[in-house]
Structure formats: structure tokens, C-alpha cells
Design an enzyme around this catalytic site. Structure first.
Site, mmCIF file in Angstrom:
data_model
loop_
_atom_site.group_PDB
_atom_site.id
_atom_site.type_symbol
_atom_site.label_atom_id
_atom_site.label_comp_id
_atom_site.label_asym_id
_atom_site.label_seq_id
_atom_site.Cartn_x
_atom_site.Cartn_y
_atom_site.Cartn_z
ATOM 1 N N ASP A 197 -58.513 27.740 6.892
ATOM 2 C CA ASP A 197 -57.135 28.116 6.576
ATOM 3 C C ASP A 197 -56.828 29.510 7.111
ATOM 4 O O ASP A 197 -55.752 29.757 7.659
ATOM 5 C CB ASP A 197 -56.893 28.099 5.060
ATOM 6 C CG ASP A 197 -56.962 26.713 4.447
ATOM 7 O OD1 ASP A 197 -56.836 25.719 5.193
ATOM 8 O OD2 ASP A 197 -57.140 26.624 3.222
ATOM 9 N N ASP A 223 -62.946 23.656 0.620
ATOM 10 C CA ASP A 223 -62.360 24.929 0.219
ATOM 11 C C ASP A 223 -63.373 25.661 -0.653
ATOM 12 O O ASP A 223 -64.060 25.039 -1.461
ATOM 13 C CB ASP A 223 -61.068 24.710 -0.567
ATOM 14 C CG ASP A 223 -59.929 24.213 0.304
ATOM 15 O OD1 ASP A 223 -60.051 24.305 1.537
ATOM 16 O OD2 ASP A 223 -58.931 23.748 -0.252
#
Length: 133
Positions: free
Chosen positions: A106, A90
Site C-alpha cells: 500500500d 496487511d
């Protein structure tokens, strides 16, 4: 993602827009928003099953349907990292809201699922007049 690992891992974060957006290196062993963190085997197995279903839909059920194919490709692209690595990197951190760090995968999955829902709704609208006749 490769860039994020190489550039962000050593420094942890890079401010793009002060108080608005930064790139921050975080290894996420959970799914979006760190849900089910620590359940890698479960996530890998369910993601693999979902990706196989989406791949089947892409190659055998969506011929000639560009919007549907785009949705499936985005979902596939977003899910492959989890299956290959068991975790995701991330790196997008909006600072103006209290929000989890997320990544491009995502975004791909969310946009892909939203497009898929749109395709289903558009098909319902197209089928409705023919059912009423």
C-alpha cells in the site's frame, strides 16, 4: 511479506511501540483499507490491466526520466502481490489513530502515485514557459 506470514500468522500481532505501533497479521481480500472486499476477480482483473499500463509506461514512455521510472516501479511493486495471490497480507497497524491495518505494498502504491502526480506537475511547470513564448 514472507516474514510477516511466517512470524505474525502464528501469533497474530507483535507490539513494536506500546500504544503506538504494532505488527498485526491480517489477510485482506479487498484493496487498500479493505475496500471492495470479496470482489477478488474484479480486483485481480483491474489490477492486472493497470499494471500492464504502468509497465508499458515504464518501458516505453519514461526512458531517461528517473523520477517517473521510480514512480512506475513503486506502483508495479505494490500491485504484483494482488495479482499473484488474489489477496494481500496487511501487517502495519498504527494504534494511535483509528486506521485500517495496511502493508508495505500500500505504501509503495501510494508513494508511487504521489510521485507520478509530482512528475506530471513538474512537466506542466516546465512546459508552461515554452508555451507562453
Amino acid at each position: 511479506k514472507l516474514w510477516a506470514v511466517q512470524a505474525l500468522a502464528p501469533v497474530e500481532s507483535i507490539t513494536l511501540i506500546p500504544h503506538v505501533l504494532e505488527l498485526r497479521f491480517v489477510l485482506n481480500q479487498g484493496m487498500a483499507f479493505s475496500l471492495l472486499s470479496g470482489r477478488q476477480l474484479f480486483l485481480i482483473l483491474t489490477t492486472t490491466a493497470a499494471l500492464l499500463l504502468v509497465a508499458y509506461m515504464l518501458f516505453f514512455r519514461s526512458r531517461g526520466k528517473l523520477l517517473q521510472q521510480t514512480a512506475f516501479i513503486l506502483v508495479l511493486a505494490g500491485g504484483i502481490d494482488r495479482v499473484l495471490n488474489g489477496e494481500v497480507v496487511d501487517y502495519i497497524n498504527p494504534l494511535f489513530i483509528d486506521f485500517a491495518v495496511f502493508n508495505f505494498a500500500d505504501i509503495c502504491v501510494c508513494v508511487g502515485v504521489a510521485l507520478w502526480v509530482l512528475v506530471i506537475l513538474l512537466e506542466e511547470v516546465d512546459d508552461k514557459p515554452s508555451k507562453e513564448r
